[in-house]
Structures are given as C-alpha cells and as structure tokens.
Design an enzyme around this catalytic site. Structure first.
Site, PDB file in Angstrom:
ATOM      1  N   SER A 207      39.476  44.975  39.812  1.00 38.97           N
ATOM      2  CA  SER A 207      38.221  44.116  39.929  1.00 38.97           C
ATOM      3  C   SER A 207      37.724  44.806  41.357  1.00 38.97           C
ATOM      4  CB  SER A 207      38.708  42.701  40.208  1.00 38.97           C
ATOM      5  OG  SER A 207      37.553  42.114  40.912  1.00 38.97           O
TER       6      SER A 207
ATOM      7  N   TYR B 220      43.113  35.606  43.750  1.00 42.91           N
ATOM      8  CA  TYR B 220      43.018  36.489  42.502  1.00 42.91           C
ATOM      9  C   TYR B 220      42.686  37.902  43.036  1.00 42.91           C
ATOM     10  CZ  TYR B 220      40.045  38.762  39.252  1.00 42.91           C
ATOM     11  OH  TYR B 220      39.558  39.710  38.198  1.00 42.91           O
TER      12      TYR B 220
END
Ligand SMILES: NC(=O)c1ccc[n+]([C@@H]2O[C@H](COP(=O)([O-])OP(=O)(O)OC[C@H]3O[C@@H](n4cnc5c(N)ncnc54)[C@H](O)[C@@H]3O)[C@@H](O)[C@H]2O)c1
Length: 327
Positions: free
Chosen positions: A130, A155
């Site tokens: 990501s 995350y």
C-alpha cells in the site's frame, strides 16, 4: 498445460476485478479464495463472486488465510504456479480501533501464505502492499526507494511487515516476488468504506459527509481498470524467465494527485446536487498527501494510466445510481 493461478481476496474489490481479467485468458486455470468477512456489505462481495463462478474455468474456496492447516492442504492439492495475494484486512482508520483483525489476517495470514508458497515451490508470488507504507513524507513524488520506516497506522505497519517478510522468503528460498503499492483505488463495485462510495452513501441517507483536514488531503486516485492493466502488464513481464530480479516493489498509480475538495466537487457536478458537508480536523493515522513516482512502473510496463478523474467519477456515480436504484 494451463498455468494455475490463485487469487486470494477474490471477492474483494481489486481481487474480483483481477480475477475477471485473468479469466479472459484461456491459458490460465483460475482459483479464488476468500473468507467473505463482514467488514462491509456482504451482498456486494456475493454479487462480485456470483459473476465469477459463472465461468467454468474458475474454482472458489471459502477459507480464512489465518487457518494454516486449510491453507497448506489447499496448496498441496492444487499446486499453483502463480499466487496473487490480495486478501487482507484493509482500511487505515479501522486499524486504530481493531488492530487484532490486522494481526490475524495481515501478519499471521500472510505468513501462512508464504509458508505454503515455500513448501509447494510456487514460481511467482505477487502481493498487495500500500501507498500507506510511505507515511507522511515532505518530498514528492513518492519513489519506491524512499524509506518506509515510519508507518502512521497499524494497517500501514502490517503492509511494511509484509514487504520485509516477503523479501526474506524471496531471498532465502529463491521465490520470485513482486509487491504492488496501491494508491487509493476507486471505481464501480468499489469499497463502501472508501471515497467516493462512502460519500454517496451518506448523501443518499441525507447525512453530512465528513471532510477531514478541511478537504486539504491529496490522493493519487487510481481507477480500477488502470490498476488491473498495470497488475497484468507487470505479471506478464515478471513471470518470464528473462526477468531476473527476485524481489521488486512497484507503485501502482497514475502519478496525478488530486485535492479531496476537487474530488467532492466532481461528484457534486455529476450528481447535479450539493453534498452536505461537515469539516473535521485531520484524523490519527491519516497521511496528508500521496503522489506516486511512476517511473519504475512505466519503465517495465510502458503503460500510462488512461482514465481521468472526471471520467472515473462519472463511471462510479453511474454504477452506484444503477446498482442502488437511486436518482
Ligand atoms: N483499494 C485500495 O485503494 C487499496 C490501497 C492500498 C492497498 N490495498 C490492498 O489491496 C488488497 C485488496 O484491497 P481491496 O480494496 O480489494 O479490499 P477488499 O476488502 O475489497 O478485499 C479484500 C478481500 O479479502 C478478504 N479477506 C480479508 N481477510 C481475509 C482472511 N483472513 N481470509 C480470507 N480472506 C480474507 C475479504 O473478505 C475481501 O473480500 C488488500 O490487501 C488491501 O490492503 C488496497
């Protein structure tokens, strides 16, 4: 012999679109795995899956990747040549309230996939990272060789861990491994927890949307079709024996950041209505700006993203109005 490809997270937004694309190629046998969790609207996941299972060349397994026994059994039986690992607990803000789900899916689950790949000698491993691994940077565009040591959310920390875990397995066991750093993917059938979906949901419930950081956030929004084209081109190039590198990460983006307020204006223009807004300060875990350096990805793929933000929003809004029967 057909090449066997497993896609984890195949009921998800990116996973289902990638599965659809790979199913078009009759040289591949496609297998998909997902636990169909209830992080967001189950019907959306089931509808995506319903489309996929119509194809006889697709086989689906409902398995949780944190269950090592089932994962190892599945890999042993099907002997995949390539694995696209997209299953994960996604979402930056949710990770602050629910870190344990990220530990189970993104770390333990990721480890189980790596073990299965090692034991069964899978040739090529592709996984979802990501843009959040970059944290808050002052220098732009964000290049793959920038440091990623300061994640701003749990995350992002799990995605950074995935990259280093994958690197260690790649170098120890000579597994060709490619990480995709996705930048805010959007489009039809997208994720309800992300913009523009969440904005339309609020608008049609007659609620105010929350505009964080006064709408000053900037994101390198990447349309789903461009995302899938980039993944596919990277796959074709890197699975070849001519591609020698054992480990690489690529930014998956257009390299064209947009201010959140501009994005909201485009949605309003398309709806021909004003959306009610509540301006709120920056949230913990959020990064101020993402803007990808796409030179490395372009050098390999020779692909420039094609869908403008205006067209992308139009396509999304049309899909949403039709899917939820709204006017
Ligand atoms: N969409 C984006 O903008 C974006 C940006 C950066 C990174 N990513 C990453 O890309 C990948 C795909 O994202 P997406 O937007 O399609 O998300 P998504 O939530 O739509 O898809 C993920 C899928 O994985 C499944 N899943 C989750 N935990 C699982 C588990 N323990 N076992 C089996 N299946 C499980 C979910 O049911 C879901 O269908 C994720 O790894 C995500 O972190 C996405």
């Amino acid at each position: 012999m057909k090449e066997k490809i497993l896609i984890t997270g195949c009921a998800g937004f990116i996973g289902s679109s990638l599965t659809k694309k790979l199913l078009k190629n009759k040289n591949f046998s496609i297998y998909g795995l997902d636990n169909i969790n209830s992080y967001y609207d189950l019907n959306l996941k089931k509808n995506r899956l319903r489309e996929l299972v119509k194809d006889k060349n697709f086989k689906f397994f409902k398995i949780d990747i944190s269950n090592k026994k089932l994962i190892l059994k599945n890999f042993k039986k099907y002997k995949y040549n390539h694995v696209f690992h997209l299953a994960a607990q996604a979402g930056v803000r949710y990770s602050i309230e629910n870190p344990e789900q990220y530990l189970n899916s993104n770390l333990i689950g990721f480890y189980n996939i790596l073990e299965a790949i090692k034991i069964n000698k899978v040739r090529n491993f592709y996984f979802a990272s990501s843009s959040s691994v970059y944290g808050d940077k002052k220098k732009f565009p964000l290049s793959e060789n920038f440091s990623t040591d300061f994640p701003k959310s749990f995350y992002a920390a799990t995605k950074k861990c995935n990259e280093v875990m994958a690197y260690s397995y790649s170098s120890l066991y000579k597994i060709k491994t490619i990480g995709f750093r996705f930048f805010t993917v959007y489009g039809p059938q997208g994720r309800p927890d992300m913009t523009p979906f969440s904005f339309l949901d609020k608008h049609f419930r007659n609620q105010k949307i929350k505009v964080f950081n006064q709408g000053k956030h900037e994101r390198d929004f990447t349309y789903i079709d461009d995302t899938i084209n980039l993944i596919f081109k990277i796959f074709k190039k890197t699975k070849s024996k001519k591609f020698k590198s054992k480990f690489e990460v690529y930014n998956i983006a257009g390299g064209k950041p947009n201010k959140l307020m501009n994005y909201i204006n485009l949605i309003e223009k398309k709806l021909k209505k004003k959306i009610r807004k509540k301006f709120i300060k920056k949230q913990p875990g959020d990064v101020l700006k993402t803007f990808a350096d796409v030179k490395k990805t372009y050098k390999l793929t020779k692909y420039k993203t094609q869908v403008s933000i205006g067209d992308g929003i139009t396509n999304f809004v049309n899909w949403y109005l039709n899917y939820y029967k709204k006017k």
